[in-house]
Design a protein around this motif. Structure first.
Motif, PDB file in Angstrom:
ATOM      1  N   ALA A 120       0.529  -1.483   0.168  1.00  0.00           N
ATOM      2  CA  ALA A 120       0.051   0.149  -0.014  1.00  0.00           C
ATOM      3  C   ALA A 120       1.223   0.995   0.400  1.00  0.00           C
ATOM      4  O   ALA A 120       0.509   2.334  -0.698  1.00  0.00           O
ATOM      5  N   VAL A 121       1.631   1.589   0.969  1.00  0.00           N
ATOM      6  CA  VAL A 121       2.736   2.306   1.142  1.00  0.00           C
ATOM      7  C   VAL A 121       3.091   2.498  -0.432  1.00  0.00           C
ATOM      8  O   VAL A 121       3.589   3.619  -0.872  1.00  0.00           O
ATOM      9  N   ASN A 122       3.629   1.528  -0.967  1.00  0.00           N
ATOM     10  CA  ASN A 122       4.700   1.560  -1.852  1.00  0.00           C
ATOM     11  C   ASN A 122       3.273   2.154  -3.731  1.00  0.00           C
ATOM     12  O   ASN A 122       3.917   3.836  -4.149  1.00  0.00           O
ATOM     13  N   ALA A 123       2.404   1.824  -3.768  1.00  0.00           N
ATOM     14  CA  ALA A 123       1.500   1.824  -4.051  1.00  0.00           C
ATOM     15  C   ALA A 123       0.922   3.338  -4.313  1.00  0.00           C
ATOM     16  O   ALA A 123       0.815   4.655  -5.266  1.00  0.00           O
ATOM     17  N   ARG A 124       0.917   4.261  -2.776  1.00  0.00           N
ATOM     18  CA  ARG A 124       0.546   5.860  -2.479  1.00  0.00           C
ATOM     19  C   ARG A 124       1.497   6.496  -3.999  1.00  0.00           C
ATOM     20  O   ARG A 124       1.516   7.453  -4.019  1.00  0.00           O
ATOM     21  N   HIS A 125       3.182   6.442  -4.153  1.00  0.00           N
ATOM     22  CA  HIS A 125       3.273   7.172  -4.791  1.00  0.00           C
ATOM     23  C   HIS A 125       3.742   6.829  -5.951  1.00  0.00           C
ATOM     24  O   HIS A 125       4.332   7.732  -6.807  1.00  0.00           O
ATOM     25  N   THR A 126       3.687   5.819  -5.972  1.00  0.00           N
ATOM     26  CA  THR A 126       4.460   4.749  -7.436  1.00  0.00           C
ATOM     27  C   THR A 126       2.502   5.141  -8.359  1.00  0.00           C
ATOM     28  O   THR A 126       3.203   4.338  -9.952  1.00  0.00           O
ATOM     29  N   ARG A 127       1.183   4.992  -7.654  1.00  0.00           N
ATOM     30  CA  ARG A 127       0.160   4.965  -7.984  1.00  0.00           C
ATOM     31  C   ARG A 127       0.151   3.983  -9.303  1.00  0.00           C
ATOM     32  O   ARG A 127      -0.605   3.823 -10.043  1.00  0.00           O
ATOM     33  N   GLY A 128       0.635   2.665  -8.779  1.00  0.00           N
ATOM     34  CA  GLY A 128       0.749   2.012  -9.044  1.00  0.00           C
ATOM     35  C   GLY A 128       1.464   0.794  -9.988  1.00  0.00           C
ATOM     36  O   GLY A 128       1.950  -0.021 -10.514  1.00  0.00           O
ATOM     37  N   SER A 129       2.448   1.804 -10.463  1.00  0.00           N
ATOM     38  CA  SER A 129       3.446   1.747 -11.923  1.00  0.00           C
ATOM     39  C   SER A 129       4.185   1.082 -10.873  1.00  0.00           C
ATOM     40  O   SER A 129       5.047   1.365  -9.330  1.00  0.00           O
ATOM     41  N   ALA A 130       5.135   0.247 -11.665  1.00  0.00           N
ATOM     42  CA  ALA A 130       6.456  -0.596 -11.046  1.00  0.00           C
ATOM     43  C   ALA A 130       7.611   0.095 -11.083  1.00  0.00           C
ATOM     44  O   ALA A 130       8.724  -0.556 -11.443  1.00  0.00           O
ATOM     45  N   GLU A 131       7.070   1.180 -12.257  1.00  0.00           N
ATOM     46  CA  GLU A 131       8.631   1.871 -12.746  1.00  0.00           C
ATOM     47  C   GLU A 131       9.182   3.012 -11.592  1.00  0.00           C
ATOM     48  O   GLU A 131      10.303   3.326 -11.743  1.00  0.00           O
ATOM     49  N   ALA A 132       8.124   3.342 -10.480  1.00  0.00           N
ATOM     50  CA  ALA A 132       8.857   3.843  -9.299  1.00  0.00           C
ATOM     51  C   ALA A 132       8.902   3.462  -8.248  1.00  0.00           C
ATOM     52  O   ALA A 132       7.986   3.848  -7.770  1.00  0.00           O
ATOM     53  N   PRO A 133       9.768   2.873  -7.721  1.00  0.00           N
ATOM     54  CA  PRO A 133       9.796   1.974  -7.012  1.00  0.00           C
ATOM     55  C   PRO A 133       9.754   2.788  -5.317  1.00  0.00           C
ATOM     56  O   PRO A 133      10.596   4.102  -5.638  1.00  0.00           O
ATOM     57  N   ALA A 134      10.102   2.405  -3.776  1.00  0.00           N
ATOM     58  CA  ALA A 134       9.655   2.865  -3.531  1.00  0.00           C
ATOM     59  C   ALA A 134      10.481   2.989  -2.528  1.00  0.00           C
ATOM     60  O   ALA A 134      11.921   3.749  -2.146  1.00  0.00           O
ATOM     61  N   LEU A 135      12.060   1.895  -2.661  1.00  0.00           N
ATOM     62  CA  LEU A 135      12.887   1.654  -1.897  1.00  0.00           C
ATOM     63  C   LEU A 135      14.222   1.632  -3.045  1.00  0.00           C
ATOM     64  O   LEU A 135      14.061   1.420  -3.626  1.00  0.00           O
TER      65      LEU A 135
END
Length: 344
Positions: A120-135
């Motif tokens: 969920a935290v990853n999806a907050r700023h990637t908007r579901g895109s795998a191209e913008a990892p959180a880490l």
């Protein structure tokens, strides 16, 4: 090649499921967008930014009240926060379809799973895109061995300190079962419920940055229904024309009514502080929380998010958040200002 037609786009579905792969992907994308939509909603409500073209921008010079007067709808006095109807519809859909999918799988939703929180935290700023990892992952040598260090990108850190809501967890859990969602007999209804709810929430958040939101048109149409179209005003306009019924509304009168209605709002503390600032009586964040801790600002009820949606109740339950009346805070601020003036 035999198959069935997709319940949404009528494409031929070779695996005979209710949805085709394209519509199934659209449903998953809508689910993965939920965490970022809820984060944007909180940003818009708290007045920290204005939302335009799907991105958070700078602070607006105007501070429009993020509410709508709902007195005519509920036969009494009441208000609704920006995007509240759409947020409740989305929450109801997520809880309902999570139960349906869990029954289909014969399993329980691992709602407290740390993995769901991370997704969920990853999806907050990637908007579901795998191209913008959180880490950000880095490999380096340590004590003669090769290890991988992971750290959070600085621009994303704010997203990670905000607690993960149940709705976010449910959305990413549903999205992690794309094939099983397409297997549901009522997959077409799930698609409509979730895609429409996320679309409504996105429209509520992505309001024009250079216009003031005035709520919905209250004009009664010939068929007896209320127009209910969104009203927007230019920055210095005194009148606003409804895009649906074409009736002109006086901006000052609408804003005065919204200010009166705001006094009756029951809000969480962040929402209350923004509402007070929007009506011209800003209260420092530290002051608001101090008043609440000292009991000077009375708690009026509790806000609870559950599988049935969002509700306000007098009973304290697990996960409940205290809500306060805006008018109480405004009166307390007025008294303190008066007392400081009398002792000067």
């Amino acid at each position: 090649m035999s198959g069935t037609s997709c319940g949404i786009c009528t494409r031929l579905v070779g695996d005979r499921l209710a949805l085709c792969e394209v519509c199934g992907r659209t449903l998953v994308d809508a689910l993965l967008a939920v965490p970022s939509l809820l984060a944007d909603l909180e940003t818009a409500r708290s007045g920290q930014a204005r939302i335009a073209e799907g991105r958070a921008g700078g602070r607006s010079a105007e501070a429009p009240l993020p509410i709508k007067d709902t007195s005519s709808e509920y036969r009494g006095r009441g208000v609704r926060l920006l995007g509240e109807r759409d947020a409740v519809a989305l929450s109801t859909a997520l809880h309902g379809w999570a139960r349906v999918l869990a029954d289909h799988l014969g399993a329980e939703v691992p709602i407290e799973s740390r993995a769901l929180a991370v997704l969920a935290v990853n999806a907050r700023h990637t908007r579901g895109s795998a191209e913008a990892p959180a880490l950000v992952h880095e490999h380096r040598l340590r004590n003669g061995g090769r290890v991988r260090d992971s750290h959070v990108a600085r621009r994303m850190a704010a997203h990670l300190i905000t607690p993960v809501q149940t709705d976010e967890r449910l959305a990413v859990w549903l999205a992690s079962h794309p094939h099983e969602l397409r297997q549901l007999e009522a997959a077409e209804q799930a698609y409509h419920d979730i895609v429409n709810a996320t679309g409504g929430l996105r429209r509520a958040i992505d309001r024009p940055a250079d216009h003031r939101y005035l709520g919905r048109c209250a004009v009664q149409l010939d068929d007896g229904a209320t127009c209910a179209a969104n009203l927007w005003a230019e920055p210095d306009a005194t009148w606003a024309r409804c895009p649906r019924c074409r009736v002109q509304h006086e901006v000052a009168r609408i804003e005065a009514a919204a200010t009166r209605a705001a006094r009756e709002m029951l809000c969480t503390m962040p929402e209350l502080l923004h509402a007070c600032a929007a009506v011209g009586s800003p209260i420092a964040r530290r002051t608001g929380y101090r008043w609440a801790a000292e009991g000077r600002l009375a708690r009026r009820a509790w806000l609870i998010r559950s599988r049935a949606g969002v509700r306000i109740t007098d009973r304290h339950e697990g996960g409940a958040v205290p809500v306060y009346r805006v008018g109480d805070a405004l009166e307390l601020a007025r008294r303190e200002t008066s007392e400081r003036g009398s002792t000067a």
